[in-house]
Design a protein around this motif. Structure first.
Motif, PDB file in Angstrom:
ATOM      1  N   THR A  77       0.831  -1.201   0.000  1.00 52.22           N
ATOM      2  CA  THR A  77       0.000   0.000   0.000  1.00 52.22           C
ATOM      3  C   THR A  77       0.868   1.255   0.000  1.00 52.22           C
ATOM      4  OG1 THR A  77      -1.419  -1.259   1.507  1.00 52.22           O
ATOM      5  CG2 THR A  77      -2.027   1.045   1.075  1.00 52.22           C
ATOM      6  N   LEU A  78       1.864   1.278   0.871  1.00 55.44           N
ATOM      7  CA  LEU A  78       2.728   2.456   0.977  1.00 55.44           C
ATOM      8  C   LEU A  78       3.505   2.693  -0.314  1.00 55.44           C
ATOM      9  CD1 LEU A  78       3.976   1.894   4.623  1.00 55.44           C
ATOM     10  CD2 LEU A  78       2.428   3.698   3.834  1.00 55.44           C
ATOM     11  N   ALA A 131      -3.673  11.563   2.991  1.00 51.95           N
ATOM     12  CA  ALA A 131      -4.821  12.035   2.210  1.00 51.95           C
ATOM     13  C   ALA A 131      -5.140  11.124   1.035  1.00 51.95           C
ATOM     14  CB  ALA A 131      -4.563  13.455   1.711  1.00 51.95           C
ATOM     15  N   GLN A 132      -4.167  10.332   0.599  1.00 51.56           N
ATOM     16  CA  GLN A 132      -4.395   9.425  -0.541  1.00 51.56           C
ATOM     17  C   GLN A 132      -4.997   8.092  -0.126  1.00 51.56           C
ATOM     18  OE1 GLN A 132      -0.034  10.709  -1.715  1.00 51.56           O
ATOM     19  NE2 GLN A 132      -0.695   8.983  -2.974  1.00 51.56           N
ATOM     20  N   LEU A 133      -5.085   7.836   1.168  1.00 49.25           N
ATOM     21  CA  LEU A 133      -5.470   6.523   1.673  1.00 49.25           C
ATOM     22  C   LEU A 133      -6.875   6.524   2.262  1.00 49.25           C
ATOM     23  CD1 LEU A 133      -4.726   3.566   2.539  1.00 49.25           C
ATOM     24  CD2 LEU A 133      -3.895   4.575   4.693  1.00 49.25           C
ATOM     25  N   THR A 134      -7.667   5.534   1.845  1.00 44.09           N
ATOM     26  CA  THR A 134      -8.931   5.221   2.502  1.00 44.09           C
ATOM     27  C   THR A 134      -8.827   3.795   3.025  1.00 44.09           C
ATOM     28  OG1 THR A 134     -10.166   6.657   0.989  1.00 44.09           O
ATOM     29  CG2 THR A 134     -11.430   5.019   2.239  1.00 44.09           C
ATOM     30  N   ALA A 135      -8.826   3.627   4.330  1.00 43.39           N
ATOM     31  CA  ALA A 135      -8.674   2.303   4.943  1.00 43.39           C
ATOM     32  C   ALA A 135     -10.020   1.850   5.495  1.00 43.39           C
ATOM     33  CB  ALA A 135      -7.631   2.349   6.051  1.00 43.39           C
ATOM     34  N   GLY A 150      -2.383   0.584  11.977  1.00 47.87           N
ATOM     35  CA  GLY A 150      -0.952   0.773  11.784  1.00 47.87           C
ATOM     36  C   GLY A 150      -0.637   1.352  10.414  1.00 47.87           C
ATOM     37  N   LEU A 151      -1.365   0.908   9.402  1.00 47.42           N
ATOM     38  CA  LEU A 151      -1.176   1.430   8.047  1.00 47.42           C
ATOM     39  C   LEU A 151      -1.523   2.916   7.993  1.00 47.42           C
ATOM     40  CD1 LEU A 151      -0.773   1.310   5.000  1.00 47.42           C
ATOM     41  CD2 LEU A 151      -3.033   0.242   4.799  1.00 47.42           C
ATOM     42  N   GLU A 152      -2.602   3.304   8.635  1.00 46.08           N
ATOM     43  CA  GLU A 152      -2.971   4.721   8.651  1.00 46.08           C
ATOM     44  C   GLU A 152      -1.892   5.571   9.316  1.00 46.08           C
ATOM     45  OE1 GLU A 152      -7.789   4.928   8.721  1.00 46.08           O
ATOM     46  OE2 GLU A 152      -6.838   4.120  10.511  1.00 46.08           O
ATOM     47  N   ARG A 153      -1.319   5.065  10.394  1.00 48.82           N
ATOM     48  CA  ARG A 153      -0.242   5.801  11.066  1.00 48.82           C
ATOM     49  C   ARG A 153       0.973   5.928  10.145  1.00 48.82           C
ATOM     50  NH1 ARG A 153      -2.116   2.647  15.474  1.00 48.82           N
ATOM     51  NH2 ARG A 153      -0.468   1.092  15.120  1.00 48.82           N
ATOM     52  N   ALA A 154       1.320   4.847   9.456  1.00 49.77           N
ATOM     53  CA  ALA A 154       2.475   4.874   8.552  1.00 49.77           C
ATOM     54  C   ALA A 154       2.240   5.823   7.387  1.00 49.77           C
ATOM     55  CB  ALA A 154       2.771   3.468   8.049  1.00 49.77           C
ATOM     56  N   ALA A 155       1.019   5.843   6.852  1.00 50.92           N
ATOM     57  CA  ALA A 155       0.708   6.746   5.746  1.00 50.92           C
ATOM     58  C   ALA A 155       0.787   8.199   6.194  1.00 50.92           C
ATOM     59  CB  ALA A 155      -0.678   6.430   5.196  1.00 50.92           C
ATOM     60  N   LYS A 156       0.319   8.478   7.403  1.00 54.46           N
ATOM     61  CA  LYS A 156       0.399   9.837   7.931  1.00 54.46           C
ATOM     62  C   LYS A 156       1.847  10.257   8.121  1.00 54.46           C
ATOM     63  CE  LYS A 156      -1.207  12.754  11.741  1.00 54.46           C
ATOM     64  NZ  LYS A 156      -2.022  12.804  12.986  1.00 54.46           N
TER      65      LYS A 156
END
Length: 223
Positions: free
Chosen positions: A60-61, A94-98, A82-88
């Motif tokens: 994803t990243l 802003a590109q991620l919808t989890a 965890g993915l949301e934290r890594a994306a931030k």
């Protein structure tokens, strides 16, 4: 039966425990098929990608860093957090919808809403043949005409095929994980509304796991 709710709930709990105990179990770099899909989607000028079974998000990243907008689905909510934290942290939130989602249910996207769909071993989960048929049809539904579907599966040449506890439909349980192993006939079967472009064999991990990377293109017109 393999589809017994207790069995499926057990798989969810097993994945949740695994992700909590091993928050970086796959490392920061994309998988080989993830890097392939990233480069292919970018060459095709794609914008919106759906990832099934995103897990801790190493692929994803890579998609986010390539400028893609990603809707990441997984039924392990801890992994998605965890993915949301890594994306931030990487500046790509802003590109991620989890979305926490069980792929036994219809995909939570409108028809023809994404350019590409990607998954790494998601189709190997505890899914019966009829459930795989439904999932493949759902992928075709959400893909735009001309869109690409890239997914990987462990196949019947894998060392774990036939080992462990059998659950029917070529599903076998080892180490608490249930894997639906694919033969080539199943690959050919799961192509509704799509053209099969490529099947590439590769290996991954210490066994090693033996997999196919499969690429399909959504038909331009309904079939």
């Amino acid at each position: 039966m393999t589809t017994d709710k207790d069995l499926l709930d057990g798989q969810l709990e097993h994945w949740q425990r695994t992700f909590v105990a091993n928050p970086e179990m796959y490392g920061p770099d994309p998988s080989e098929p993830g890097a392939y899909a990233r480069d292919l989607f970018r060459r095709e000028g794609m914008t919106d990608v759906l990832e099934l079974g995103a897990g801790q998000g190493r692929d994803t990243l890579a998609f986010l860093r390539a400028g893609l907008n990603v809707t990441a689905l997984d039924y392990a909510s801890d992994a998605l957090a965890g993915l949301e934290r890594a994306a931030k942290a990487s500046g790509h939130r802003a590109q991620l919808t989890a979305v926490a989602h069980d792929v036994h249910q219809p995909l939570p996207l409108p028809d023809a809403s994404v350019d590409g769909v990607y998954s790494h071993m998601l189709f190997n989960m505890a899914l019966t043949m009829s459930e795989l048929d439904h999932l493949a049809a759902e992928v075709a539904r959400v893909l735009r005409p001309g869109g690409l579907h890239v997914y990987t599966v462990r196949h019947t040449g894998d060392a774990h095929y036939g080992a462990g506890t059998a659950h029917g439909d070529d599903m076998h349980e080892n180490g608490g994980f249930i894997v639906h192993f694919f033969d080539r006939a199943l690959v050919d079967r799961l192509t509704p509304g799509c053209t099969l472009l490529d099947v590439t064999e590769f290996e991954e991990g210490g066994l090693p796991r033996r997999l196919w990377r499969i690429t399909l293109r959504r038909s331009e017109a309904p079939q």
